[in-house]
Design an enzyme around this catalytic site. Structure first.
Site, PDB file in Angstrom:
ATOM      1  N   SER A 224     -35.013   7.508   1.667  1.00 44.76           N
ATOM      2  CA  SER A 224     -35.147   6.459   0.594  1.00 44.76           C
ATOM      3  C   SER A 224     -36.417   7.459  -0.404  1.00 44.76           C
ATOM      4  O   SER A 224     -36.208   8.099  -0.563  1.00 44.76           O
ATOM      5  CB  SER A 224     -35.035   5.352   1.067  1.00 44.76           C
ATOM      6  OG  SER A 224     -35.263   4.407  -0.449  1.00 44.76           O
ATOM      7  N   ASP A 436     -23.573   6.399  -1.174  1.00 41.49           N
ATOM      8  CA  ASP A 436     -24.383   5.794  -1.608  1.00 41.49           C
ATOM      9  C   ASP A 436     -24.257   6.113  -3.000  1.00 41.49           C
ATOM     10  O   ASP A 436     -24.031   6.824  -3.666  1.00 41.49           O
ATOM     11  CB  ASP A 436     -25.720   7.113  -1.165  1.00 41.49           C
ATOM     12  CG  ASP A 436     -26.621   6.131  -1.574  1.00 41.49           C
ATOM     13  OD1 ASP A 436     -27.258   5.485  -2.487  1.00 41.49           O
ATOM     14  OD2 ASP A 436     -27.843   7.179  -0.691  1.00 41.49           O
ATOM     15  N   HIS A 470     -26.279   3.774   0.301  1.00 43.65           N
ATOM     16  CA  HIS A 470     -27.881   4.056   1.282  1.00 43.65           C
ATOM     17  C   HIS A 470     -28.396   3.480   2.711  1.00 43.65           C
ATOM     18  O   HIS A 470     -29.014   4.516   2.775  1.00 43.65           O
ATOM     19  CB  HIS A 470     -28.688   2.869  -0.136  1.00 43.65           C
ATOM     20  CG  HIS A 470     -29.669   3.933  -0.014  1.00 43.65           C
ATOM     21  ND1 HIS A 470     -30.130   5.085  -0.501  1.00 43.65           N
ATOM     22  CD2 HIS A 470     -30.790   3.429  -0.090  1.00 43.65           C
ATOM     23  CE1 HIS A 470     -31.483   5.202  -0.641  1.00 43.65           C
ATOM     24  NE2 HIS A 470     -31.734   4.262  -0.266  1.00 43.65           N
TER      25      HIS A 470
END
Lengths: 489, 489
Positions: A224, A436, A470
Site C-alpha cells: 500500500s 483491489d 486491497h
C-alpha cells in the site's frame, strides 16, 4: 432479508380503513408516529460524553499527554518501552517546505539478528495508519499488523534477515507528526506541521539506517503506501537498496484514489471538533474519524467479498424485540454490510490521530514518480541513457509474461519509465490484486511496465485473484507471503 | 503537477542552516508557521451564515414554506405552475408500515400527445434525486434532466409517444415526502415519514395512471433507481406494462451499493443540523449534504474517466498569488479531481431535501426481487410453472449472445428468476455499462440472465463500453438513446 410482510396485513387493514372515517384514520396514524430514534447518531453524542468525562477525570487526577487538558485517545499514550526511538537532531530538508524539520523522532522495532556485516537488513514500510509494531517482540508480545508474515521460516524470515519497521514520519505512534510537541512553541504542531512527501518519510528512515550503521539494505519491502516508500527508497538511494518489493502500491497516485482519500479528509475536516487541526486541548474529531474510516473501509475490500460474506443479510434482532413483531427497516445500520462499516469506523475513530491521517493521506495523493513531476520538485534522477528505455521488455527474468508493456505506451507511462530509471538495476517484485479498487491492478501493471521500459530486467510481476481487494496483503499469507519469500530467497 | 521545486532550494539552504545556531533555526521556522487557513472548511461556516441571514430576512419579510422560520432552499419553493400535481385522497398501503399513507400528492409532467386509445404512454421513472422535469415544457422551458432523450425523433419520440414523468413518492419536488406537511399535525413529516419501498413508489404512480384513465403502458422506462421502478411496475402490474426498459439498474441491490449509500447517509445524519430529521424549522444539514454528494459523485463516474479528464492536474493558482512564488500543496482541494468533487457537492447541497435523500436511498437498499425476499414482504407473484424456468435461455430474440446465463446458476440467481417470473412475457431491454461501479455490469447480466431463466424470450441485452460509468445514461445519447429507440420501435 428478514423484514416482515406488511403487505398482506395492509391488504386486510386497507379494507378496514376504507370503512373508517378520516378522523379515525388520523388517530391511528398518529399513534404509530412515535418519536423516531437513531442509535447510530446517538452513538456520536454518547462517545462525546464519554470522552468529556475521561477528559475531566484525567485532567484532575493525572498528567495528560499534551500541554492542554484534552482527553487521551490511545495514540496519545506513547509507550516508548515497547518500541525504540531514534532522535535525529539535525534539520531534515522537506520536499514542500522552504524550512526543514529541525529535529524529529522515528519509532522503530526490529526482528531477527543483524549479521556481523550488517548486510541482512530488510526495511519494512507500513501502510497509512500502521505503527512500527509489525509483529510481536519481547518488549511488546501482542500480535503486530503483519504478524503472519514475520518470523522464523515466514515470508520475512527472521532466521535470515534483520527486519526493521518504523512508524512513519507524520504518524502518531512514536514518530514525529502533527500531534508531537513543537519544541519552539511547547505546543503540538497541529496544522502548522509542514506538508510531507513520501520522499521525506523515506529520508527520515535513512537517517535511522545511518544511525544504525546500515550501509545497504538487502531489501526495501512495502505494501500500500509502504510500496510507494519502497520504490522511493530505491530511487533516493539506488546504491543502498538491494531489492524492492512493491505490493498493492503505485508509482503515481490516480485521481480515483485521490478522490477516495479526499472524501475521507473532507468529512474529517468538517467535524466541528477538528478546529482547523487545533484540537489537542479539547476533544478529537472522533465522529469525523469514524465517518472517514467507514469510507476507507469501502475501498479496502471488494464487492465480491461482501457478496460472499454478507450478501443481503440483516443484523440479528435485539433480544429486547419481540421476535414475532413486525420488523421495520431502520435508517441506521440494518444490513450486515452497514453494521460492518459502522463497527470498523467505531473501532478506529480513537486509535489514530486525525491530523496524521490528513497529512499522510495527502502525501499519498502527492506521490508521482513520473520524470516531469520529480523534476518539478527538484528531484532529479541520475543521468541515464535514453537507449536504456525499452518499449519491449527483456522478459527472460520476468516471472509473468502475461502483461508486456504496450508497444506504443501512453505519454505518462514513458514519463514514469524515465522517472523510475534509477531503479533500472534493482530487482523488483511488483505484486497486485485484481479485486483491489484502491490501487487497481492497472496501476500494478503500470509500475511493472515502467520498470521494464526503464531497462529493469529483474522485474517479477505477480497478479493475484481472490476477493479480498486491497486488504489481500494483510490476509493472503499463502500467495503474498509465498511471492515475497520466493523473491527474497 | 505544478508544485514547485523545494528540494533544490533546500539543498542550498541546508548548508546555510548547518552554519546557523539552533536559536536562529528556531526563529526561521517560527516565522514560516503562520496560522493555517482552510477555505474548504470555512466554506461550511460561510454557507451557514448566508442561510441564517436568508432565514432572518425571509421570516421578517415574507411567508416561508413550512410553518417554521427556517430558510428556503430551492426544493422548499415548490412551483406548481411548472408541473401538474395529482392529489390522491385515499390511503396507500405501504410495504413496511402497518398504517397506510393517508393521502399523497404526485407531481408530474408530460410530453407528446395522448392517443385517442390512450395506448401510447411511456412512464419514465427517475433516478434518486431527479424531479419530474425530464425535459423542457411550455410551463417550464428550462432543460430537463433527460433533455436530449425526449422530443420529436429522439429516443423517447414525442411524435409517437405520450411520456409521463413523476417526482417520486418520498421526493421533494412536488410529490409527498418527508418535507411535506403532515395534515394531522400541521408540521412536516420529517422522520415520522414511513419507510418507503420501490414498490410503494410505483403503486403511487399507478394511482396517477388510474386517474388519467391509462389502462396499459406502452412501456415502463427507467435508469438507475428508475430501472428498479421500471421492473417493479411490470411485476406489480404485468398486464398493464407492454415493455420494460431497465438501464443501469438492478433487481437486487448489492452490498457494495448499500455500502456506498450507507456512507452517504452516515455523513448526512452526523451533521448536527440534521437533528434527527427535524430541521425544517431551522437550518438544513447543508454540510452533510455536500459531503454526501461528494461521495455519491465518486460512484457516478469512473477512474478511467478521471484519468482522461483530470489526470493529476492541479487547480489554477488564484490571481492573488505571486506566480513566481513557491506553491505549497494544500490540505483543502488542490487537484482538479478534488475541486470537481467539491464543486459537485456545493452545487447540490441546497437543491435537495436531506430526508428525501435518506428515505429514497434506503428504499434502493431494500430493493430485492428474489422470490424469498418478495414473499417475506407478502409480495407473492402469480403462480407459474417451474418448467418455465430455463437454465439455458432461448436466445433467438436476444440481441446479445455474449453472456448466456450460467448452466449452474448460483442460488440467488435462481431465486431472482423465480421472483421475476411475472415479467416472463414482457419484452425487456436491459442495458448496462462496463465502467459502472455503482450498478456493476455483473448486476446487469444478472437481471438479463434471471429474466431469461424465468422464460422471458424477449430480453434485449446491451453492454456499453466507455468511461462515463453510472452517468452514461445521462450522457451517451448515441448508444443509450439508440438502444432505447430501437427497442421501442
Amino acid at each position: 432479508m428478514a423484514f416482515r410482510a406488511f403487505h398482506l396485513v395492509n391488504s386486510t387493514r386497507l379494507a378496514q380503513f376504507t370503512r373508517q372515517s378520516s378522523r379515525q384514520l388520523a388517530r391511528t396514524a398518529s399513534t404509530s408516529q412515535c418519536s423516531p430514534s437513531f442509535p447510530c447518531v446517538d452513538a456520536h453524542a454518547a462517545r462525546e460524553s464519554r470522552l468529556k468525562a475521561t477528559s475531566r477525570t484525567s485532567s484532575s487526577t493525572s498528567s495528560v499527554h499534551h500541554s492542554g487538558s484534552g482527553p487521551e485517545p490511545a495514540y496519545a499514550r506513547p509507550n516508548p518501552t515497547s518500541y525504540n526511538i531514534y532522535h535525529h537532531s539535525k534539520p531534515l530538508p522537506l520536499t514542500y517546505s522552504s524550512t526543514p524539520l529541525l529535529t524529529f523522532d522515528i519509532a522503530y522495532e526490529t526482528w531477527g539478528t543483524l549479521s556481523p556485516k550488517r548486510d541482512n537488513v530488510i526495511l519494512l514500510h507500513t501502510g497509512l495508519s500502521a505503527s512500527s509494531h509489525a509483529a510481536a517482540t519481547s518488549a511488546n508480545p501482542t500480535d503486530g499488523w503483519w504478524q503472519k508474515f514475520i518470523g522464523p521460516g515466514k515470508a520475512l524470515d527472521t532466521n535470515n534477515f534483520f527486519i526493521i519497521c518504523t512508524n512513519v514520519l507524520g504518524g502518531c505512534y512514536g514518530s514525529t507528526g502533527p500531534s508531537s510537541i513543537n519544541s519552539e512553541t511547547g505546543r503540538p504542531y497541529a496544522t502548522t506541521f509542514p506538508i510531507l512527501s513520501i520522499f521525506d518519510m523515506v529520508r527520515a528512515q535513512f537517517c535511522l539506517l545511518d544511525h544504525l550503521g546500515i550501509e545497504k539494505l538487502n531489501a526495501s519491502v512495502g505494501c500500500s503506501m509502504g510500496a510507494m516508500q519502497s520504490l522511493a527508497a530505491g530511487w533516493l538511494n539506488p546504491d543502498r537498496v538491494g531489492k524492492i518489493v512493491s505490493i498493492s502500491g503505485t508509482a503515481r497516485s490516480s485521481p480515483s484514489s485521490v478522490a477516495m482519500r479526499y472524501a475521507q479528509r473532507s468529512v474529517l475536516m468538517a467535524d466541528p471538533n477538528w478546529r482547523n487541526g487545533f484540537y489537542y486541548d479539547s476533544l478529537p474529531p472522533h465522529t469525523g474519524m469514524k465517518l472517514a474510516r467507514q469510507i476507507a473501509t469501502i475501498t479496502y475490500r471488494s464487492g465480491p467479498e461482501w457478496d460472499q460474506r454478507f450478501g443481503r443479510q440483516v443484523r440479528p434482532r435485539p433480544e429486547s424485540e419481540d421476535p414475532s413483531s413486525q420488523r421495520i427497516p431502520a435508517l441506521c445500520p440494518d444490513f450486515l454490510i452497514e453494521t460492518y462499516l459502522d463497527h470498523q469506523g467505531e473501532q478506529f475513530c480513537l486509535k489514530y490521530d486525525a491530523n496524521s491521517l490528513i497529512y499522510i493521506s495527502k502525501a499519498m495523493d502527492l506521490f508521482d514518480m513520473t520524470l516531469p513531476a520529480l523534476e518539478s520538485l527538484g528531484l532529479n534522477p541520475p543521468p541515464f541513457s535514453s537507449s536504456s528505455l525499452h518499449t519491449v521488455p527483456n522478459q527472460t527474468s520476468s516471472h509473468s509474461k502475461s502483461h508486456p508493456p504496450p508497444l506504443n505506451p501512453p505519454p505518462h507511462l514513458s514519463d514514469l519509465a524515465r522517472g523510475l530509471s534509477p531503479l533500472a538495476h534493482i530487482p523488483t517484485l511488483v505484486l497486485g490484486v485484481q479485486s483491489d479498487i484502491l490501487f487497481t491492478v492497472e496501476q500494478q501493471r503500470e509500475v511493472a511496465d515502467a520498470l521494464r521500459m526503464a531497462g529493469n530486467e529483474g522485474v517479477s510481476y505477480y497478479e493475484l485473484g481472490g476477493v479480498w481487494g486491497h486488504d489481500t496483503f494483510l490476509i493472503d499469507v499463502l500467495n503474498v507471503g509465498g511471492a515475497i519469500r520466493g523473491f527474497l530467497s
